[in-house]
Write a protein that holds these residues in place. Structure first.
Motif, PDB file in Angstrom:
ATOM      1  N   VAL A 103     -13.581  -1.531   7.040  1.00 41.95           N
ATOM      2  CA  VAL A 103     -12.224  -1.257   6.570  1.00 41.95           C
ATOM      3  C   VAL A 103     -12.306  -0.845   5.112  1.00 41.95           C
ATOM      4  O   VAL A 103     -12.941  -1.523   4.293  1.00 41.95           O
ATOM      5  CB  VAL A 103     -11.323  -2.497   6.723  1.00 41.95           C
ATOM      6  CG1 VAL A 103      -9.894  -2.156   6.307  1.00 41.95           C
ATOM      7  CG2 VAL A 103     -11.345  -3.001   8.163  1.00 41.95           C
TER       8      VAL A 103
ATOM      9  N   GLY B 204       0.788  -1.219   0.000  1.00 37.26           N
ATOM     10  CA  GLY B 204       0.000   0.000   0.000  1.00 37.26           C
ATOM     11  C   GLY B 204       0.819   1.267   0.000  1.00 37.26           C
ATOM     12  O   GLY B 204       0.278   2.337  -0.281  1.00 37.26           O
TER      13      GLY B 204
ATOM     14  N   VAL C 171      -2.466   4.617   6.464  1.00 40.01           N
ATOM     15  CA  VAL C 171      -2.574   3.165   6.279  1.00 40.01           C
ATOM     16  C   VAL C 171      -2.741   2.483   7.629  1.00 40.01           C
ATOM     17  O   VAL C 171      -1.987   2.756   8.573  1.00 40.01           O
ATOM     18  CB  VAL C 171      -1.321   2.606   5.562  1.00 40.01           C
ATOM     19  CG1 VAL C 171      -1.385   1.087   5.451  1.00 40.01           C
ATOM     20  CG2 VAL C 171      -1.174   3.231   4.177  1.00 40.01           C
TER      21      VAL C 171
ATOM     22  N   LYS D  13      -4.519  -3.033  -3.961  1.00 40.99           N
ATOM     23  CA  LYS D  13      -3.441  -3.083  -2.982  1.00 40.99           C
ATOM     24  C   LYS D  13      -3.634  -4.265  -2.042  1.00 40.99           C
ATOM     25  O   LYS D  13      -4.754  -4.659  -1.724  1.00 40.99           O
ATOM     26  CB  LYS D  13      -3.354  -1.774  -2.193  1.00 40.99           C
ATOM     27  CG  LYS D  13      -2.937  -0.571  -3.037  1.00 40.99           C
ATOM     28  CD  LYS D  13      -2.658   0.627  -2.170  1.00 40.99           C
ATOM     29  CE  LYS D  13      -2.295   1.856  -3.006  1.00 40.99           C
ATOM     30  NZ  LYS D  13      -1.039   1.671  -3.756  1.00 40.99           N
ATOM     31  N   ASP D  14      -2.517  -4.810  -1.588  1.00 35.85           N
ATOM     32  CA  ASP D  14      -2.523  -5.958  -0.687  1.00 35.85           C
ATOM     33  C   ASP D  14      -3.208  -5.573   0.626  1.00 35.85           C
ATOM     34  O   ASP D  14      -2.811  -4.589   1.262  1.00 35.85           O
ATOM     35  CB  ASP D  14      -1.077  -6.396  -0.441  1.00 35.85           C
ATOM     36  CG  ASP D  14      -0.965  -7.730   0.275  1.00 35.85           C
ATOM     37  OD1 ASP D  14      -1.908  -8.087   1.010  1.00 35.85           O
ATOM     38  OD2 ASP D  14       0.063  -8.408   0.113  1.00 35.85           O
ATOM     39  N   PRO D  15      -4.204  -6.328   1.065  1.00 34.56           N
ATOM     40  CA  PRO D  15      -4.866  -5.976   2.327  1.00 34.56           C
ATOM     41  C   PRO D  15      -4.024  -6.255   3.569  1.00 34.56           C
ATOM     42  O   PRO D  15      -4.322  -5.734   4.646  1.00 34.56           O
ATOM     43  CB  PRO D  15      -6.125  -6.844   2.323  1.00 34.56           C
ATOM     44  CG  PRO D  15      -5.754  -8.020   1.463  1.00 34.56           C
ATOM     45  CD  PRO D  15      -4.849  -7.469   0.402  1.00 34.56           C
TER      46      PRO D  15
ATOM     47  N   TYR E 237     -10.254  -0.213   1.714  1.00 33.87           N
ATOM     48  CA  TYR E 237      -8.996  -0.545   1.036  1.00 33.87           C
ATOM     49  C   TYR E 237      -8.906   0.209  -0.275  1.00 33.87           C
ATOM     50  O   TYR E 237      -9.924   0.518  -0.905  1.00 33.87           O
ATOM     51  CB  TYR E 237      -8.917  -2.049   0.744  1.00 33.87           C
ATOM     52  CG  TYR E 237      -8.956  -2.933   1.963  1.00 33.87           C
ATOM     53  CD1 TYR E 237     -10.148  -3.467   2.417  1.00 33.87           C
ATOM     54  CD2 TYR E 237      -7.797  -3.232   2.655  1.00 33.87           C
ATOM     55  CE1 TYR E 237     -10.193  -4.292   3.533  1.00 33.87           C
ATOM     56  CE2 TYR E 237      -7.817  -4.045   3.776  1.00 33.87           C
ATOM     57  CZ  TYR E 237      -9.025  -4.575   4.214  1.00 33.87           C
ATOM     58  OH  TYR E 237      -9.063  -5.374   5.325  1.00 33.87           O
ATOM     59  N   GLU E 238      -7.695   0.504  -0.703  1.00 33.80           N
ATOM     60  CA  GLU E 238      -7.498   1.012  -2.055  1.00 33.80           C
ATOM     61  C   GLU E 238      -7.521  -0.160  -3.026  1.00 33.80           C
ATOM     62  O   GLU E 238      -6.889  -1.198  -2.770  1.00 33.80           O
ATOM     63  CB  GLU E 238      -6.173   1.774  -2.176  1.00 33.80           C
ATOM     64  CG  GLU E 238      -6.219   3.147  -1.556  1.00 33.80           C
ATOM     65  CD  GLU E 238      -5.278   4.133  -2.240  1.00 33.80           C
ATOM     66  OE1 GLU E 238      -4.498   3.712  -3.111  1.00 33.80           O
ATOM     67  OE2 GLU E 238      -5.331   5.324  -1.887  1.00 33.80           O
TER      68      GLU E 238
ATOM     69  N   HIS F 295      -5.465   3.480   2.761  1.00 34.83           N
ATOM     70  CA  HIS F 295      -5.529   2.038   2.553  1.00 34.83           C
ATOM     71  C   HIS F 295      -5.638   1.307   3.887  1.00 34.83           C
ATOM     72  O   HIS F 295      -4.919   1.622   4.845  1.00 34.83           O
ATOM     73  CB  HIS F 295      -4.270   1.572   1.802  1.00 34.83           C
ATOM     74  CG  HIS F 295      -4.208   0.098   1.577  1.00 34.83           C
ATOM     75  ND1 HIS F 295      -5.193  -0.608   0.924  1.00 34.83           N
ATOM     76  CD2 HIS F 295      -3.269  -0.821   1.935  1.00 34.83           C
ATOM     77  CE1 HIS F 295      -4.861  -1.877   0.879  1.00 34.83           C
ATOM     78  NE2 HIS F 295      -3.703  -2.039   1.491  1.00 34.83           N
ATOM     79  N   ALA F 296      -6.529   0.334   3.933  1.00 30.42           N
ATOM     80  CA  ALA F 296      -6.664  -0.578   5.076  1.00 30.42           C
ATOM     81  C   ALA F 296      -6.938   0.160   6.381  1.00 30.42           C
ATOM     82  O   ALA F 296      -6.475  -0.238   7.443  1.00 30.42           O
ATOM     83  CB  ALA F 296      -5.429  -1.469   5.207  1.00 30.42           C
ATOM     84  N   ASN F 297      -7.722   1.237   6.310  1.00 36.13           N
ATOM     85  CA  ASN F 297      -8.140   1.966   7.510  1.00 36.13           C
ATOM     86  C   ASN F 297      -9.572   1.589   7.867  1.00 36.13           C
ATOM     87  O   ASN F 297     -10.443   1.503   6.991  1.00 36.13           O
ATOM     88  CB  ASN F 297      -8.089   3.476   7.270  1.00 36.13           C
ATOM     89  CG  ASN F 297      -6.707   3.968   6.906  1.00 36.13           C
ATOM     90  OD1 ASN F 297      -5.799   3.944   7.732  1.00 36.13           O
ATOM     91  ND2 ASN F 297      -6.537   4.411   5.670  1.00 36.13           N
ATOM     92  N   TYR F 298      -9.817   1.373   9.150  1.00 33.08           N
ATOM     93  CA  TYR F 298     -11.191   1.233   9.625  1.00 33.08           C
ATOM     94  C   TYR F 298     -11.686   2.609  10.043  1.00 33.08           C
ATOM     95  O   TYR F 298     -11.000   3.317  10.797  1.00 33.08           O
ATOM     96  CB  TYR F 298     -11.277   0.284  10.819  1.00 33.08           C
ATOM     97  CG  TYR F 298     -12.706   0.088  11.305  1.00 33.08           C
ATOM     98  CD1 TYR F 298     -13.463  -0.988  10.847  1.00 33.08           C
ATOM     99  CD2 TYR F 298     -13.307   0.986  12.174  1.00 33.08           C
ATOM    100  CE1 TYR F 298     -14.785  -1.165  11.266  1.00 33.08           C
ATOM    101  CE2 TYR F 298     -14.624   0.829  12.592  1.00 33.08           C
ATOM    102  CZ  TYR F 298     -15.357  -0.248  12.133  1.00 33.08           C
ATOM    103  OH  TYR F 298     -16.656  -0.411  12.536  1.00 33.08           O
TER     104      TYR F 298
END
Length: 567
Positions: free
Chosen positions: A504, A23, A426, A510-512, A506-507, A494-497
């Protein structure tokens, strides 16, 4: 010289940065494990044995709260050999003036609340002195690449260029990523600055550490200034005591190299330039401290906890507790820093009755490549007043939007003003179950909003407090229109709650999976039995406690001051 025997007593922590995170592209990442005190490649604050015990009759010190002890404490510091500590026993000591530390020693008390310095002085404890502002400038051939550790000068180095001394590199603003306010004129406009320690000199080639975090362009006329090692306060610290006052700056780090404050309580100071200020210093470490109750809180005009002032690089502000200040941490044109695992409780002031920020990543131009990781705080911002900022990373923080003063206005959890470019957000937890944001993001395109509209992200406005498009300050050669869409376009989220989506986000593509840390390779020993990582979308319940928050919770039950400090 510091004895080689002391290396075995360093408080070491295994660490190395993930050179590229899922990310976050590699060109937005640096090796943040360089932040904080290091000696011979080993990271950690030095543990000096006691060399001088500061008591009567050898030193005129009076632990009676009333008789001035400044001269006696200063005499003990002056007499202490390098590689040793001055021990100041329990008691309350009055200071009518400033105490100045020298290289290679520590001033150590019997513990915060036990050894108390009551000071009426500005810069109550000062390490170092300014000199680089007036140093001779030397042209650099070409630019200086990201991660570079060598520069070529256009002429022979001056006499101030010595191994162990400072090299300070700056350049003119490029007006692509770097802008400064109109009031910054001449050489003062050269606000992209990097400070490093010289490791070798070979003809016109100067080598240094840490590596350069952000490139200097040949077209921006990079130059270097130098300060000899003999003129720098290095490898010194303040430990295990309380410093209390009512003027500005309880602790002042000024052109220091690898100096520290550990397990120190700082209270009562005005904080206009920070209750603790780090000014043009390298690899400063503030660890396990309790910084609280600035003068006149909450009616104070400023009251910042820690101010990282111009040109300070690779500072480590870790595992501290802040309470009843304005911004807990405020950056002014600094780079490569780590703000890690701090608990920022009550921040604010009644002159601006709103939810305030725990960290202002950039107030003065130009800050870049700093990492904010693992903190529990209300909000994060760049304010857009004095200049631009780039490449800041927020990773695995809890930004909860809570005000212990009871305010609910200006709940803008991530507030990035104009020219906050190439930022990374992130793995964070954004918001709190006790309230719900009105919007995911506040931009002009989605209708904007006023102070009573809460959001996860506020983007593109000229300044942090704007709900219109009229900037509070003007910048030289700023021609971009408002709203500044480039802030949003270059932001990685990315990967924010977040508690707007209650999910969550995600972009795409992108890898979670995200790493546990961007500057630790494994759980640090000082985390004890607590879960690691403590915050993030992959953590059960989204967040656990961090050591600083656990200490605060313990203290709220016991009201025992020592419970606020690491054991």
């Amino acid at each position: 010289m510091i004895s080689c025997m002391l290396l075995a007593s360093l408080t070491t922590t295994p660490s190395s940065v993930q050179k590229a995170s899922p990310g976050i592209p590699a060109d937005r990442i640096i090796d943040w494990s360089h932040a904080g005190v290091r000696m011979n490649g080993v990271r950690g604050i030095l543990q000096y044995p006691v060399g001088v015990t500061c008591v009567l009759p050898a030193y005129r010190v009076y632990p009676n709260q009333s008789t001035d002890s400044r001269a006696g404490i200063q005499a003990a510091i002056d007499a202490c050999p390098a590689g040793r500590a001055v021990y100041l026993p329990a008691g309350t000591y009055r200071l009518s003036g400033q105490i100045t530390l020298k290289s290679g020693i520590a001033l150590r008390g019997a513990g915060a609340g036990s050894t108390v310095l009551l000071s009426s002085a500005t810069n109550s404890i000062q390490l170092g002195a300014l000199a680089l502002s007036n140093a001779t400038r030397c042209d650099i051939i070409g630019g200086v690449a990201k991660d570079a550790t060598t520069v070529a000068l256009g002429a022979a180095p001056p006499s101030a260029c010595t191994v162990g001394g400072f090299i300070m590199i700056d350049e003119l603003p490029d007006h692509d990523v770097i802008w400064v306010r109109d009031s910054y004129r001449g050489t003062d406009s050269r606000r992209h600055v990097f400070l490093a320690r010289i490791t070798a000199i070979n003809g016109n080639q100067v080598s240094f550490t840490p590596p350069n975090p952000y490139p200097f362009k040949s077209g921006s006329i990079p130059q270097a200034r130098f300060k000899a090692a003999s003129r720098i306060c290095s490898l010194s610290g303040v430990e295990a005591l309380t410093v209390s006052g009512s003027t500005d700056r309880g602790l002042y780090f000024c052109e220091t190299d690898r100096c520290w404050s550990k397990n120190v309580e700082v209270t009562g100071f005005q904080g206009g330039h920070g209750m603790v200020q780090i000014n043009r210093s390298l690899q400063t470490e503030i660890r396990g401290c309790y910084i609280h109750d600035c003068a006149d809180y909450p009616a104070q005009p400023d009251g910042y906890g820690i101010m990282l002032f111009y040109d300070s690089c690779f500072s480590l502000i870790e595992d501290n507790i802040f309470d009843r200040t304005a911004a807990a941490i405020i950056g002014e044109g600094t780079s490569g820093n780590v703000y890690g695992y701090n608990f920022m409780r009550q921040v604010g002031r009644i002159s601006w009755p709103v939810v305030m920020y725990g960290i202002n990543g950039n107030h003065g131009p130009f800050g870049t490549m700093s990492l904010t990781e693992g903190n529990i705080m209300c909000q994060f911002e760049n304010d857009g007043y004095h200049g631009s900022s780039s490449h800041q990373t927020l990773f695995r923080n809890s930004l909860n939007g809570l005000s212990y003063d009871g305010y609910t206005r200006l709940r803008w959890l991530v507030n990035l003003a104009r020219a906050s470019y190439y930022h990374n957000c992130v793995g964070n937890v954004l918001g709190d179950p006790s309230w719900a944001p009105n919007k995911y993001e506040m931009t002009v395109a989605n209708g904007g909003g006023g102070y009573d509209v809460s959001c996860v992200y506020k983007l593109e406005y000229p300044n942090d407090g704007n709900t219109d498009l009229v900037p509070a300050t003007t910048w030289t050669n700023w021609t971009a229109p408002f709203p500044d869409a480039r802030v949003r376009d270059t932001l990685i989220r990315h990967a924010n709650y977040d508690y707007y989506n209650k999910a969550v986000v995600y972009e795409p593509g992108k890898d979670p999976d995200i790493p546990d840390s961007l500057y630790y390779s494994s759980k640090p020993s000082w985390f004890g039995s607590l879960d690691w990582p403590a915050i993030g979308p992959d953590v059960a319940g989204l967040m656990k406690s961090i050591p600083a928050k656990l200490r605060w919770d313990t203290h709220t039950s016991t009201r025992n001051l020592p419970d606020l400090f690491p054991r």
